[in-house]
Design a protein around this motif. Sequence first.
Motif, mmCIF file in Angstrom:
data_model
loop_
_atom_site.group_PDB
_atom_site.id
_atom_site.type_symbol
_atom_site.label_atom_id
_atom_site.label_comp_id
_atom_site.label_asym_id
_atom_site.label_seq_id
_atom_site.Cartn_x
_atom_site.Cartn_y
_atom_site.Cartn_z
ATOM 1 N N TYR A 56 40.907 63.612 28.753
ATOM 2 C CA TYR A 56 39.614 63.224 28.208
ATOM 3 C C TYR A 56 39.542 61.745 27.829
ATOM 4 O O TYR A 56 38.461 61.226 27.565
ATOM 5 N N THR A 57 40.672 61.086 27.785
ATOM 6 C CA THR A 57 40.645 59.657 27.467
ATOM 7 C C THR A 57 40.916 58.786 28.690
ATOM 8 O O THR A 57 40.950 57.564 28.573
ATOM 9 N N SER A 58 41.101 59.416 29.842
ATOM 10 C CA SER A 58 41.378 58.643 31.054
ATOM 11 C C SER A 58 40.170 57.797 31.461
ATOM 12 O O SER A 58 40.324 56.807 32.187
ATOM 13 N N PHE A 59 38.970 58.197 31.013
ATOM 14 C CA PHE A 59 37.779 57.397 31.329
ATOM 15 C C PHE A 59 37.925 55.982 30.794
ATOM 16 O O PHE A 59 37.530 55.010 31.461
ATOM 17 N N ALA A 60 38.485 55.847 29.584
ATOM 18 C CA ALA A 60 38.675 54.513 29.006
ATOM 19 C C ALA A 60 39.647 53.698 29.853
ATOM 20 O O ALA A 60 39.451 52.490 30.061
ATOM 21 N N PHE A 61 40.700 54.358 30.374
ATOM 22 C CA PHE A 61 41.652 53.665 31.235
ATOM 23 C C PHE A 61 40.984 53.194 32.518
ATOM 24 O O PHE A 61 41.191 52.064 32.972
ATOM 25 N N LEU A 62 40.164 54.068 33.125
ATOM 26 C CA LEU A 62 39.466 53.694 34.358
ATOM 27 C C LEU A 62 38.480 52.560 34.110
ATOM 28 O O LEU A 62 38.322 51.660 34.941
ATOM 29 N N LEU A 63 37.811 52.594 32.955
ATOM 30 C CA LEU A 63 36.875 51.521 32.619
ATOM 31 C C LEU A 63 37.607 50.195 32.453
ATOM 32 O O LEU A 63 37.161 49.155 32.972
ATOM 33 N N LEU A 64 38.737 50.229 31.765
ATOM 34 C CA LEU A 64 39.532 49.007 31.603
ATOM 35 C C LEU A 64 40.044 48.514 32.951
ATOM 36 O O LEU A 64 40.066 47.310 33.227
ATOM 37 N N GLN A 65 40.444 49.447 33.805
ATOM 38 C CA GLN A 65 40.958 49.076 35.114
ATOM 39 C C GLN A 65 39.881 48.412 35.970
ATOM 40 O O GLN A 65 40.150 47.404 36.639
ATOM 41 N N ILE A 66 38.653 48.940 35.936
ATOM 42 C CA ILE A 66 37.588 48.343 36.732
ATOM 43 C C ILE A 66 37.211 46.964 36.194
ATOM 44 O O ILE A 66 36.899 46.047 36.958
ATOM 45 N N LEU A 67 37.284 46.782 34.865
ATOM 46 C CA LEU A 67 37.006 45.461 34.292
ATOM 47 C C LEU A 67 38.067 44.451 34.718
ATOM 48 O O LEU A 67 37.750 43.294 35.050
ATOM 49 N N LEU A 68 39.324 44.881 34.733
ATOM 50 C CA LEU A 68 40.397 43.988 35.194
ATOM 51 C C LEU A 68 40.244 43.665 36.671
ATOM 52 O O LEU A 68 40.509 42.530 37.104
ATOM 53 N N LEU A 69 39.823 44.655 37.464
ATOM 54 C CA LEU A 69 39.612 44.411 38.884
ATOM 55 C C LEU A 69 38.475 43.417 39.116
ATOM 56 O O LEU A 69 38.583 42.519 39.961
ATOM 57 N N ILE A 70 37.382 43.560 38.357
ATOM 58 C CA ILE A 70 36.263 42.630 38.484
ATOM 59 C C ILE A 70 36.709 41.219 38.110
ATOM 60 O O ILE A 70 36.362 40.234 38.793
ATOM 61 N N ASP A 71 37.486 41.093 37.029
ATOM 62 C CA ASP A 71 37.987 39.783 36.621
ATOM 63 C C ASP A 71 38.889 39.191 37.691
ATOM 64 O O ASP A 71 38.799 37.995 38.006
ATOM 65 N N PHE A 72 39.752 40.028 38.277
ATOM 66 C CA PHE A 72 40.633 39.550 39.350
ATOM 67 C C PHE A 72 39.832 39.087 40.554
ATOM 68 O O PHE A 72 40.113 38.030 41.146
ATOM 69 N N ALA A 73 38.805 39.859 40.949
ATOM 70 C CA ALA A 73 38.007 39.505 42.120
ATOM 71 C C ALA A 73 37.211 38.219 41.879
ATOM 72 O O ALA A 73 37.082 37.382 42.780
ATOM 73 N N TYR A 74 36.685 38.054 40.664
ATOM 74 C CA TYR A 74 35.978 36.811 40.337
ATOM 75 C C TYR A 74 36.932 35.621 40.409
ATOM 76 O O TYR A 74 36.585 34.554 40.943
ATOM 77 N N SER A 75 38.131 35.778 39.849
ATOM 78 C CA SER A 75 39.116 34.692 39.888
ATOM 79 C C SER A 75 39.512 34.370 41.317
ATOM 80 O O SER A 75 39.662 33.195 41.689
ATOM 81 N N TRP A 76 39.694 35.411 42.116
ATOM 82 C CA TRP A 76 40.014 35.239 43.537
ATOM 83 C C TRP A 76 38.908 34.456 44.238
ATOM 84 O O TRP A 76 39.180 33.486 44.962
ATOM 85 N N ASN A 77 37.663 34.820 44.022
ATOM 86 C CA ASN A 77 36.528 34.150 44.650
ATOM 87 C C ASN A 77 36.425 32.691 44.196
ATOM 88 O O ASN A 77 36.236 31.782 45.015
ATOM 89 N N GLU A 78 36.558 32.452 42.891
ATOM 90 C CA GLU A 78 36.439 31.091 42.367
ATOM 91 C C GLU A 78 37.584 30.197 42.849
ATOM 92 O O GLU A 78 37.382 29.017 43.130
ATOM 93 N N ARG A 79 38.773 30.776 42.967
ATOM 94 C CA ARG A 79 39.917 29.990 43.429
ATOM 95 C C ARG A 79 39.718 29.550 44.878
ATOM 96 O O ARG A 79 39.957 28.385 45.226
ATOM 97 N N TRP A 80 39.258 30.450 45.710
ATOM 98 C CA TRP A 80 39.045 30.106 47.114
ATOM 99 C C TRP A 80 37.855 29.163 47.290
ATOM 100 O O TRP A 80 37.862 28.325 48.191
ATOM 101 N N LEU A 81 36.836 29.277 46.430
ATOM 102 C CA LEU A 81 35.735 28.320 46.472
ATOM 103 C C LEU A 81 36.217 26.928 46.072
ATOM 104 O O LEU A 81 35.773 25.917 46.643
ATOM 105 N N ALA A 82 37.111 26.876 45.086
ATOM 106 C CA ALA A 82 37.676 25.580 44.690
ATOM 107 C C ALA A 82 38.498 24.990 45.835
ATOM 108 O O ALA A 82 38.426 23.776 46.088
#
Length: 204
Positions: A56-82
Amino acid sequence: LFFGAMALLTCGTTKFGARAHRGFWIAKICLLLSLLVTTLFLDNSVLQGYREFARYTSFAFLLLQILLLIDFAYSWNERWLAYDEESDVDGLCGWKGAILGSAALLYLGSLVGWVLLYIHFGSSECPAQQTIISLTLIACVVLSVLSCSKIAPHGTLLTSAAVTAYATFLCYSALASHPDDGCNPFSHRRHSALDIAVGLLVAS
């Protein structure tokens, strides 16, 4: 317990939290191994309680995981744009082409995944599975379109592609965990090395 304590220690900006994160490696390894060995002596009722708690608490883990993935993808995009701004190569042969190519590969992999999900899990006798796959597909398409519109000025195609691929993997993971033989052809199959490797890669 170990990782929860480490998360609490490092969520602030204290000197002790920084030292706990970067140092005390021998103590942390001994503590982690001790906790792992301790689980061998726990009663089954304790582990069953932990299972229900984790369910019942795995939802919080999945939410945190998706936030980390979004942050990683944004960093990936910004790094390649730079890199693209620093490069002398113009057009799609440079880093912009790499961004578009990576996004295209992620979307193509997701598309193939959706087709395979419908083939293996979406039979006419399994309306619930069909609904889950369809909702995942529709949500990914709608959110991808919104991220490239004026509604989301900070949206990027690469981030949307990464989230789409992750959502497709989560959909497969949920369907493959269903115990019904009629709607899950892999219900009797143990987790393969590929499943474990992909799960660890996503989780990391």
